[in-house]
Design a protein around this motif. Structure first.
Motif, PDB file in Angstrom:
ATOM      1  N   THR A   1     -99.094 -33.371  35.226  1.00 54.58           N
ATOM      2  CA  THR A   1     -98.872 -32.913  36.596  1.00 54.58           C
ATOM      3  C   THR A   1     -97.407 -33.068  36.977  1.00 54.58           C
ATOM      4  O   THR A   1     -96.906 -34.183  37.129  1.00 54.58           O
ATOM      5  CB  THR A   1     -99.752 -33.700  37.580  1.00 54.58           C
ATOM      6  OG1 THR A   1    -101.122 -33.602  37.173  1.00 54.58           O
ATOM      7  CG2 THR A   1     -99.596 -33.159  38.992  1.00 54.58           C
ATOM      8  N   GLN A   2     -96.728 -31.956  37.129  1.00 59.96           N
ATOM      9  CA  GLN A   2     -95.338 -31.980  37.573  1.00 59.96           C
ATOM     10  C   GLN A   2     -95.273 -31.963  39.089  1.00 59.96           C
ATOM     11  O   GLN A   2     -96.123 -31.369  39.767  1.00 59.96           O
ATOM     12  CB  GLN A   2     -94.569 -30.780  37.022  1.00 59.96           C
ATOM     13  CG  GLN A   2     -94.244 -30.870  35.548  1.00 59.96           C
ATOM     14  CD  GLN A   2     -93.338 -29.737  35.099  1.00 59.96           C
ATOM     15  OE1 GLN A   2     -93.776 -28.805  34.433  1.00 59.96           O
ATOM     16  NE2 GLN A   2     -92.070 -29.823  35.461  1.00 59.96           N
ATOM     17  N   TYR A   3     -94.263 -32.625  39.616  1.00 62.45           N
ATOM     18  CA  TYR A   3     -94.012 -32.585  41.052  1.00 62.45           C
ATOM     19  C   TYR A   3     -93.373 -31.249  41.385  1.00 62.45           C
ATOM     20  O   TYR A   3     -92.427 -30.822  40.709  1.00 62.45           O
ATOM     21  CB  TYR A   3     -93.095 -33.739  41.430  1.00 62.45           C
ATOM     22  CG  TYR A   3     -92.824 -33.890  42.913  1.00 62.45           C
ATOM     23  CD1 TYR A   3     -93.771 -33.533  43.874  1.00 62.45           C
ATOM     24  CD2 TYR A   3     -91.609 -34.411  43.361  1.00 62.45           C
ATOM     25  CE1 TYR A   3     -93.523 -33.689  45.224  1.00 62.45           C
ATOM     26  CE2 TYR A   3     -91.354 -34.587  44.711  1.00 62.45           C
ATOM     27  CZ  TYR A   3     -92.309 -34.216  45.639  1.00 62.45           C
ATOM     28  OH  TYR A   3     -92.060 -34.374  46.982  1.00 62.45           O
ATOM     29  N   VAL A   4     -93.884 -30.591  42.420  1.00 62.41           N
ATOM     30  CA  VAL A   4     -93.335 -29.287  42.792  1.00 62.41           C
ATOM     31  C   VAL A   4     -92.030 -29.425  43.563  1.00 62.41           C
ATOM     32  O   VAL A   4     -91.324 -28.435  43.777  1.00 62.41           O
ATOM     33  CB  VAL A   4     -94.354 -28.456  43.599  1.00 62.41           C
ATOM     34  CG1 VAL A   4     -95.533 -28.066  42.725  1.00 62.41           C
ATOM     35  CG2 VAL A   4     -94.827 -29.211  44.840  1.00 62.41           C
ATOM     36  N   GLY A   5     -91.717 -30.642  43.986  1.00 67.33           N
ATOM     37  CA  GLY A   5     -90.403 -30.925  44.550  1.00 67.33           C
ATOM     38  C   GLY A   5     -89.545 -31.625  43.504  1.00 67.33           C
ATOM     39  O   GLY A   5     -89.789 -31.520  42.301  1.00 67.33           O
ATOM     40  N   THR A   6     -88.530 -32.332  43.963  1.00 69.10           N
ATOM     41  CA  THR A   6     -87.709 -33.150  43.070  1.00 69.10           C
ATOM     42  C   THR A   6     -87.556 -34.534  43.685  1.00 69.10           C
ATOM     43  O   THR A   6     -87.765 -34.729  44.881  1.00 69.10           O
ATOM     44  CB  THR A   6     -86.309 -32.544  42.847  1.00 69.10           C
ATOM     45  OG1 THR A   6     -85.635 -32.439  44.111  1.00 69.10           O
ATOM     46  CG2 THR A   6     -86.402 -31.174  42.195  1.00 69.10           C
ATOM     47  N   THR A   7     -87.192 -35.499  42.849  1.00 68.44           N
ATOM     48  CA  THR A   7     -86.932 -36.853  43.325  1.00 68.44           C
ATOM     49  C   THR A   7     -85.512 -37.259  42.948  1.00 68.44           C
ATOM     50  O   THR A   7     -84.841 -36.586  42.165  1.00 68.44           O
ATOM     51  CB  THR A   7     -87.925 -37.860  42.717  1.00 68.44           C
ATOM     52  OG1 THR A   7     -87.781 -37.864  41.294  1.00 68.44           O
ATOM     53  CG2 THR A   7     -89.358 -37.508  43.091  1.00 68.44           C
ATOM     54  N   MET A   8     -85.084 -38.364  43.505  1.00 64.05           N
ATOM     55  CA  MET A   8     -83.787 -38.965  43.183  1.00 64.05           C
ATOM     56  C   MET A   8     -82.630 -37.981  43.338  1.00 64.05           C
ATOM     57  O   MET A   8     -81.682 -37.972  42.556  1.00 64.05           O
ATOM     58  CB  MET A   8     -83.799 -39.540  41.759  1.00 64.05           C
ATOM     59  CG  MET A   8     -84.848 -40.605  41.546  1.00 64.05           C
ATOM     60  SD  MET A   8     -84.562 -42.044  42.619  1.00 64.05           S
ATOM     61  CE  MET A   8     -86.002 -43.041  42.227  1.00 64.05           C
TER      62      MET A   8
ATOM     63  N   ILE B   1     -99.087 -44.905  41.156  1.00 66.21           N
ATOM     64  CA  ILE B   1     -98.680 -43.560  40.756  1.00 66.21           C
ATOM     65  C   ILE B   1     -97.312 -43.315  41.365  1.00 66.21           C
ATOM     66  O   ILE B   1     -97.124 -43.498  42.570  1.00 66.21           O
ATOM     67  CB  ILE B   1     -99.646 -42.481  41.287  1.00 66.21           C
ATOM     68  CG1 ILE B   1    -101.036 -42.609  40.677  1.00 66.21           C
ATOM     69  CG2 ILE B   1     -99.083 -41.083  41.024  1.00 66.21           C
ATOM     70  CD1 ILE B   1    -102.056 -41.666  41.304  1.00 66.21           C
ATOM     71  N   LYS B   2     -96.375 -42.895  40.534  1.00 63.38           N
ATOM     72  CA  LYS B   2     -95.054 -42.533  41.049  1.00 63.38           C
ATOM     73  C   LYS B   2     -94.545 -41.301  40.314  1.00 63.38           C
ATOM     74  O   LYS B   2     -95.017 -40.965  39.226  1.00 63.38           O
ATOM     75  CB  LYS B   2     -94.055 -43.681  40.855  1.00 63.38           C
ATOM     76  CG  LYS B   2     -94.303 -44.901  41.730  1.00 63.38           C
ATOM     77  CD  LYS B   2     -93.238 -45.969  41.506  1.00 63.38           C
ATOM     78  CE  LYS B   2     -93.453 -47.173  42.405  1.00 63.38           C
ATOM     79  NZ  LYS B   2     -92.437 -48.232  42.162  1.00 63.38           N
ATOM     80  N   GLY B   3     -93.575 -40.648  40.934  1.00 70.97           N
ATOM     81  CA  GLY B   3     -92.871 -39.582  40.256  1.00 70.97           C
ATOM     82  C   GLY B   3     -91.809 -40.170  39.345  1.00 70.97           C
ATOM     83  O   GLY B   3     -91.035 -41.043  39.764  1.00 70.97           O
ATOM     84  N   TYR B   4     -91.779 -39.714  38.085  1.00 68.52           N
ATOM     85  CA  TYR B   4     -90.809 -40.205  37.108  1.00 68.52           C
ATOM     86  C   TYR B   4     -89.998 -39.033  36.566  1.00 68.52           C
ATOM     87  O   TYR B   4     -90.511 -37.908  36.462  1.00 68.52           O
ATOM     88  CB  TYR B   4     -91.523 -40.914  35.953  1.00 68.52           C
ATOM     89  CG  TYR B   4     -92.279 -42.147  36.383  1.00 68.52           C
ATOM     90  CD1 TYR B   4     -91.614 -43.322  36.708  1.00 68.52           C
ATOM     91  CD2 TYR B   4     -93.671 -42.129  36.484  1.00 68.52           C
ATOM     92  CE1 TYR B   4     -92.310 -44.454  37.113  1.00 68.52           C
ATOM     93  CE2 TYR B   4     -94.374 -43.255  36.888  1.00 68.52           C
ATOM     94  CZ  TYR B   4     -93.692 -44.412  37.204  1.00 68.52           C
ATOM     95  OH  TYR B   4     -94.379 -45.524  37.615  1.00 68.52           O
TER      96      TYR B   4
ATOM     97  N   TYR C   1    -101.538 -31.235  44.450  1.00 68.73           N
ATOM     98  CA  TYR C   1    -100.245 -31.395  43.793  1.00 68.73           C
ATOM     99  C   TYR C   1     -99.478 -30.081  43.656  1.00 68.73           C
ATOM    100  O   TYR C   1     -98.404 -30.060  43.067  1.00 68.73           O
ATOM    101  CB  TYR C   1    -100.429 -32.073  42.434  1.00 68.73           C
ATOM    102  CG  TYR C   1    -100.724 -33.557  42.559  1.00 68.73           C
ATOM    103  CD1 TYR C   1     -99.703 -34.462  42.810  1.00 68.73           C
ATOM    104  CD2 TYR C   1    -102.023 -34.044  42.454  1.00 68.73           C
ATOM    105  CE1 TYR C   1     -99.961 -35.824  42.945  1.00 68.73           C
ATOM    106  CE2 TYR C   1    -102.289 -35.404  42.584  1.00 68.73           C
ATOM    107  CZ  TYR C   1    -101.257 -36.280  42.831  1.00 68.73           C
ATOM    108  OH  TYR C   1    -101.508 -37.627  42.973  1.00 68.73           O
ATOM    109  N   THR C   2    -100.010 -28.993  44.214  1.00 64.72           N
ATOM    110  CA  THR C   2     -99.244 -27.743  44.270  1.00 64.72           C
ATOM    111  C   THR C   2     -98.452 -27.635  45.568  1.00 64.72           C
ATOM    112  O   THR C   2     -97.739 -26.651  45.776  1.00 64.72           O
ATOM    113  CB  THR C   2    -100.167 -26.513  44.148  1.00 64.72           C
ATOM    114  OG1 THR C   2    -100.982 -26.398  45.331  1.00 64.72           O
ATOM    115  CG2 THR C   2    -101.047 -26.610  42.919  1.00 64.72           C
TER     116      THR C   2
ATOM    117  N   GLY D   1     -92.116 -38.938  45.278  1.00 65.80           N
ATOM    118  CA  GLY D   1     -92.867 -37.702  45.370  1.00 65.80           C
ATOM    119  C   GLY D   1     -94.074 -37.741  46.285  1.00 65.80           C
ATOM    120  O   GLY D   1     -94.787 -38.744  46.375  1.00 65.80           O
ATOM    121  N   ALA D   2     -94.315 -36.619  46.968  1.00 63.45           N
ATOM    122  CA  ALA D   2     -95.510 -36.464  47.798  1.00 63.45           C
ATOM    123  C   ALA D   2     -96.728 -36.392  46.887  1.00 63.45           C
ATOM    124  O   ALA D   2     -96.840 -35.494  46.055  1.00 63.45           O
ATOM    125  CB  ALA D   2     -95.402 -35.198  48.644  1.00 63.45           C
ATOM    126  N   GLY D   3     -97.637 -37.357  47.044  1.00 60.93           N
ATOM    127  CA  GLY D   3     -98.791 -37.469  46.161  1.00 60.93           C
ATOM    128  C   GLY D   3     -98.791 -38.751  45.366  1.00 60.93           C
ATOM    129  O   GLY D   3     -99.711 -39.004  44.585  1.00 60.93           O
TER     130      GLY D   3
END
Length: 485
Positions: free
Chosen positions: A182-189, A205-208, A303-304, A376-378
């Motif tokens: 599952t990819q984040y549809v936004g970006t982080t960092m 759960i975190k965005g990496y 997650y979309t 990330g949102a989610g």
């Protein structure tokens, strides 16, 4: 006593394939159909907590009633096939038992070439599939999380009787992040391409970043089958409730903010009040609402969607979320409490899911901070159950996670039953007598006693009012002085 389910587990159907006359080849046992395609496995949390530590579970109507341990879902159960694979009897998913160290990109190559158990259709799991393995019987443990040494009271957030697991081996013991597809549809960092991963060492759960700095590896379990798990099928009941046929759960269509209920300043609730809000809710002729556990709450994430890509929270528009003003003055969406305590050697925090961006105050090389989406949102993180958000002006932990404490609420019904089969507080961490937790105090001097202040609190401790009690908390002038969260 550990929670036990009175609901029968899924029936396992043994099948056989006949080839020619009198010859027979056995086919591996596969799980039968669940009552719902996406029945969510229980979190395995069997202890009750107040805002500090483990307590004996309270009676209905008392404070802290309605938390995770008091509602029983489908107990985690795995069938070991003896060939390096196990089948989850609830979700129908088959998993590899051993982990692989890999980059995110390489994980897809490994899955495509894998033949464990004689199967060649392995894949990288979605984040919802991976989260089905999550066990909140886990505990990050007491002490700093920035060291390689594993705390004596740490317990992984995955069933280690079934799955191989190791803590991080390079920089920090908590670096045991497992990849999902599952990819984040936004970006982080500030612009990193990001996927959602699950850390079985610290229970989040975190965005990496897809391209991990320093050439460090992630971990992976691989999965096959069960393609319907994690798929929502929402229906509007026309009475301010939504039913998800994918999980069998009924949800409030709107959150507490829609009704103008919550703290006058922050809009949400402290954790104990969130529990009480759902227990007291009478909506659409139903009075059996409860605060969802972390797995149930995460099942709602779409997650979309994200605030930066769809101008919406990460949830289906049938449900929506109240817009709030966040720490930098912009508009975004809330964090939502779960009924699940997130153990870090004590019971001070509870898990939440971010349906808006998961902001933090990231420290830059010059010592300043930049407010940005760090996870990330989610994502699923945790907050103190009580306190003052103003005490965390630059957040908490290595990414400066924003601390809100007064989080929003969306109640649920169905899918779990009240149980009295919970664990006594005196057995928390397997010990006897009083469970571990922060030292209580009356004045700052009480925090000078041996063991009253964590050894990694380099600036010592002060006596602070936290809910109904005063406890010794680390004093700090910079983030590095405080234990990370």
């Amino acid at each position: 006593m550990t929670k036990t389910s009175s609901t029968p587990l899924l029936l396992l159907l043994a099948t056989s394939l006949f080839i020619g006359c009198g010859s027979q080849t056995d086919v591996l046992t596969e799980p039968g159909p669940s009552a719902y395609l996406g029945t969510i496995p229980d979190t395995e949390q069997s202890y009750c907590f107040d805002e500090l530590t483990a307590i004996d579970c309270q009676a209905e109507g008392a404070g802290f009633f309605g938390q995770d341990a008091q509602y029983l879902g489908e107990t985690l159960a795995y069938q070991d096939h003896g060939d390096g694979t196990v089948t989850d009897e609830i979700t129908g998913l088959m998993w590899t038992q051993t982990f692989t160290q890999t980059s995110w990109d390489e994980a897809f190559v490994v899955a495509a070439e894998l033949t464990t158990g004689g199967y060649d259709d392995w894949r990288v799991p979605t984040i919802k599939e991976l989260y089905s393995l999550m066990s909140f019987a886990g505990n990050t443990g007491t002490g700093t999380q920035d060291e390689l040494a594993v705390p004596a009271d740490a317990v992984p957030f995955v069933d280690t009787d079934t799955f191989d697991f190791e803590y991080g081996q390079v920089n920090r013991f908590i670096d045991a992040q497992y990849v999902s597809s599952t990819q984040y549809v936004g970006t982080t960092m500030g612009g990193d391409e990001t996927f959602f991963g699950l850390n079985f060492a610290d229970g989040r759960i975190k965005g990496y970043p897809i391209q991990r700095p320093g050439g460090l590896s992630y971990y992976a379990y691989f999965v096959r089958g069960g393609g319907d798990y994690g798929q929502n099928a929402f229906a509007d009941n026309g009475d301010e409730t939504i039913t998800d046929a994918g999980t069998g759960l009924m949800w409030m269509q709107h959150d507490n903010g829609h009704y103008g209920q919550g703290d006058a300043t922050y809009g949400g609730f402290i954790w104990a009040d969130a529990l009480a809000y759902c227990e007291a809710l009478d909506l659409a002729d139903h009075d059996d609402w409860r605060l969802p556990n972390a797995k149930e709450l995460q099942s709602l994430v779409d997650y979309t969607r994200s605030p930066t890509t769809t101008d919406s929270p990460a949830i289906d528009p049938l449900l929506g979320a109240t817009a709030i003003t966040v720490e930098d003055g912009s508009e975004n969406y809330p964090f939502y409490w779960s009924a699940t305590t997130h153990a870090e050697g004590n019971g001070v925090k509870a898990a939440y899911v971010a349906f808006g961006q998961a902001f933090g105050f990231m420290t830059d090389p010059n010592g300043g901070t930049t407010f940005m989406d760090v996870h990330g949102a989610g994502c699923q993180r945790s907050d103190p159950k009580v306190g003052d958000p103003a005490d965390y002006p630059t957040g908490f932990g290595p990414q400066g996670d924003v601390i809100r404490i007064y989080n929003f609420v969306r109640c649920v019904r169905g899918g779990a039953t009240i149980t009295t089969e919970t664990s006594a507080a005196s057995t928390w961490q397997g010990g006897t007598g009083d469970p571990p937790g922060p030292a209580t105090c009356t004045v700052d001097g009480d925090c000078l006693a041996d063991g009253a202040c964590p050894p990694d609190a380099t600036m010592g401790c002060t006596c602070e009012d936290i809910g109904a009690e005063s406890i010794c908390v680390p004093a700090c002038s910079i983030d590095a002085d405080c234990p990370t969260g």
